[in-house]
Scaffold this motif. Structure first.
Motif, mmCIF file in Angstrom:
data_model
loop_
_atom_site.group_PDB
_atom_site.id
_atom_site.type_symbol
_atom_site.label_atom_id
_atom_site.label_comp_id
_atom_site.label_asym_id
_atom_site.label_seq_id
_atom_site.Cartn_x
_atom_site.Cartn_y
_atom_site.Cartn_z
ATOM 1 N N PRO A 62 28.403 29.859 11.618
ATOM 2 C CA PRO A 62 27.146 29.127 11.438
ATOM 3 C C PRO A 62 26.361 29.044 12.738
ATOM 4 C CG PRO A 62 28.971 27.580 11.612
ATOM 5 C CD PRO A 62 29.573 28.967 11.576
ATOM 6 N N THR A 63 25.043 28.981 12.594
ATOM 7 C CA THR A 63 24.169 28.713 13.737
ATOM 8 C C THR A 63 23.847 27.230 13.815
ATOM 9 O OG1 THR A 63 22.215 29.229 12.406
ATOM 10 C CG2 THR A 63 23.153 31.016 13.737
ATOM 11 N N ALA A 64 24.104 26.492 12.721
ATOM 12 C CA ALA A 64 23.917 25.045 12.676
ATOM 13 C C ALA A 64 24.734 24.471 11.529
ATOM 14 C CB ALA A 64 22.438 24.695 12.477
ATOM 15 N N LEU A 65 24.948 23.167 11.591
ATOM 16 C CA LEU A 65 25.585 22.438 10.503
ATOM 17 C C LEU A 65 24.573 21.451 9.952
ATOM 18 C CD1 LEU A 65 29.066 21.532 12.031
ATOM 19 C CD2 LEU A 65 28.454 23.508 10.643
ATOM 20 N N ALA A 66 24.615 21.204 8.650
ATOM 21 C CA ALA A 66 23.784 20.184 8.026
ATOM 22 C C ALA A 66 24.699 19.164 7.380
ATOM 23 C CB ALA A 66 22.859 20.803 6.973
ATOM 24 N N GLY A 67 24.345 17.896 7.535
ATOM 25 C CA GLY A 67 25.119 16.820 6.938
ATOM 26 C C GLY A 67 24.269 16.045 5.957
ATOM 27 N N ILE A 68 24.899 15.640 4.847
ATOM 28 C CA ILE A 68 24.222 14.856 3.823
ATOM 29 C C ILE A 68 24.418 13.376 4.130
ATOM 30 C CG2 ILE A 68 24.173 14.277 1.364
ATOM 31 C CD1 ILE A 68 25.131 17.142 0.795
ATOM 32 N N GLU A 69 23.320 12.624 4.079
ATOM 33 C CA GLU A 69 23.335 11.188 4.358
ATOM 34 C C GLU A 69 24.348 10.472 3.489
ATOM 35 O OE1 GLU A 69 20.152 7.495 4.343
ATOM 36 O OE2 GLU A 69 19.386 9.521 4.270
ATOM 37 N N GLY A 86 23.973 23.279 16.662
ATOM 38 C CA GLY A 86 23.117 22.163 16.307
ATOM 39 C C GLY A 86 23.503 21.488 15.004
ATOM 40 N N PHE A 87 22.896 20.316 14.810
ATOM 41 C CA PHE A 87 23.152 19.478 13.640
ATOM 42 C C PHE A 87 21.824 19.114 12.982
ATOM 43 C CE2 PHE A 87 23.576 14.874 12.362
ATOM 44 C CZ PHE A 87 24.121 15.129 11.124
ATOM 45 N N ILE A 88 21.764 19.277 11.660
ATOM 46 C CA ILE A 88 20.549 19.022 10.867
ATOM 47 C C ILE A 88 20.851 17.908 9.868
ATOM 48 C CG2 ILE A 88 18.959 20.035 9.192
ATOM 49 C CD1 ILE A 88 19.756 22.800 10.485
ATOM 50 N N LEU A 89 19.895 16.987 9.743
ATOM 51 C CA LEU A 89 20.048 15.861 8.823
ATOM 52 C C LEU A 89 19.392 16.149 7.482
ATOM 53 C CD1 LEU A 89 18.756 13.518 11.564
ATOM 54 C CD2 LEU A 89 21.032 13.247 10.635
ATOM 55 N N LEU A 90 20.123 15.901 6.393
ATOM 56 C CA LEU A 90 19.550 15.880 5.051
ATOM 57 C C LEU A 90 19.546 14.417 4.631
ATOM 58 C CD1 LEU A 90 21.237 18.892 3.212
ATOM 59 C CD2 LEU A 90 19.179 18.854 4.592
ATOM 60 N N ARG A 91 18.329 13.862 4.393
ATOM 61 C CA ARG A 91 18.208 12.419 4.182
ATOM 62 C C ARG A 91 17.492 12.080 2.898
ATOM 63 N NH1 ARG A 91 17.468 8.466 8.905
ATOM 64 N NH2 ARG A 91 18.695 7.354 7.358
ATOM 65 N N LYS A 92 17.581 10.810 2.544
ATOM 66 C CA LYS A 92 16.834 10.258 1.420
ATOM 67 C C LYS A 92 15.356 10.236 1.792
ATOM 68 C CE LYS A 92 20.612 9.337 -0.850
ATOM 69 N NZ LYS A 92 20.998 10.102 -1.998
ATOM 70 N N PRO A 93 14.459 10.104 0.825
ATOM 71 C CA PRO A 93 13.009 10.150 1.095
ATOM 72 C C PRO A 93 12.537 9.095 2.093
ATOM 73 C CG PRO A 93 13.443 10.193 -1.269
ATOM 74 C CD PRO A 93 14.755 9.941 -0.591
ATOM 75 N N GLY A 94 11.582 9.514 2.919
ATOM 76 C CA GLY A 94 10.935 8.598 3.851
ATOM 77 C C GLY A 94 11.729 8.241 5.084
ATOM 78 N N LYS A 95 12.837 8.894 5.350
ATOM 79 C CA LYS A 95 13.689 8.551 6.493
ATOM 80 C C LYS A 95 13.517 9.478 7.693
ATOM 81 C CE LYS A 95 16.041 5.344 4.253
ATOM 82 N NZ LYS A 95 16.122 3.963 4.666
ATOM 83 N N LEU A 96 12.837 10.615 7.505
ATOM 84 C CA LEU A 96 12.675 11.588 8.581
ATOM 85 C C LEU A 96 11.219 11.599 9.059
ATOM 86 C CD1 LEU A 96 14.729 14.538 7.069
ATOM 87 C CD2 LEU A 96 15.364 13.151 9.052
ATOM 88 N N PRO A 97 10.997 11.613 10.368
ATOM 89 C CA PRO A 97 9.623 11.691 10.870
ATOM 90 C C PRO A 97 9.073 13.111 10.752
ATOM 91 C CG PRO A 97 11.176 11.676 12.699
ATOM 92 C CD PRO A 97 11.980 11.484 11.434
#
Length: 184
Positions: A62-69, A86-97
């Motif tokens: 992998p070039t990055a990992l993604a985690g589920i909130e 790197g690490f990528i966030l998968l979030r619920k609506p309205g939580k990421l800028p």
């Protein structure tokens, strides 16, 4: 930090199930909840879990990992450090800028949504998706779909725990692996 030698290495398996607590009737009667909090608060067990996940994920380059909130964050962030990616966030609506890409998905009783920052991945990035547990597969399937829609390749989805009796892996559009499985 020096290794105390109390956690097993890849050559010496560590029994993660011994550190996962089953909580009956949570969050509602008839459900047996597999609680990883007991594992997370035991340093050697947590370290062993991250090392085992690294051994599982590393061959997929992998070039990055993604985690589920949110419990996926607890595993993906230290694993990304372990792998030097790197690490990528998968979030619920309205939580990421900033600008986001979202995906609505069906649950047993209703719908939910996951979002990712629009610039989190570049076309062709190899992103492994992580969560603490795979049950019926709806949330992980949505995460895979969202990552692919954003341009990533998903060579693997992984979890610490799989509830194999629920058949969640059949819903996934990516290979899947788990460290431990419960079949009933």
């Amino acid at each position: 930090m020096p290794d105390t030698g109390t956690a097993a290495t890849a050559a010496e398996p560590f029994d993660l199930k011994a550190h996962i607590r089953g909580v009956p009737d949570f969050p509602k009667p008839g459900i047996l909840f597999y609680d990883i909090c007991t594992l997370l608060r035991d340093g050697p067990a947590f370290r062993a879990a991250i090392r085992q996940l690294a051994d599982l994920v590393r061959p997929h380059a992998p070039t990055a990992l993604a985690g589920i909130e949110s419990r996926g964050f607890v595993l993906a962030a230290p694993l990304a450090l372990e792998l030097g990616i790197g690490f990528i966030l998968l979030r619920k609506p309205g939580k990421l800028p900033g600008a986001t890409i979202g995906y609505n998905y069906a649950l047993e009783y209703g719908t939910d949504r996951l979002e990712i920052q629009a610039d989190a991945v570049k076309r062709g990035d190899r992103v492994v998706l992580l969560d603490d547990l795979l049950a019926t597969g709806g949330t992980m399937a949505a995460g895979i779909h969202l990552l692919k829609e954003a341009g990533a390749e998903v060579p693997l989805a992984a979890a610490m725990i799989e509830l194999g009796f629920l058949g969640g892996r059949a819903r996934l559009d990516a290979p899947f692996a788990a460290l431990v499985s419960y079949d009933s």
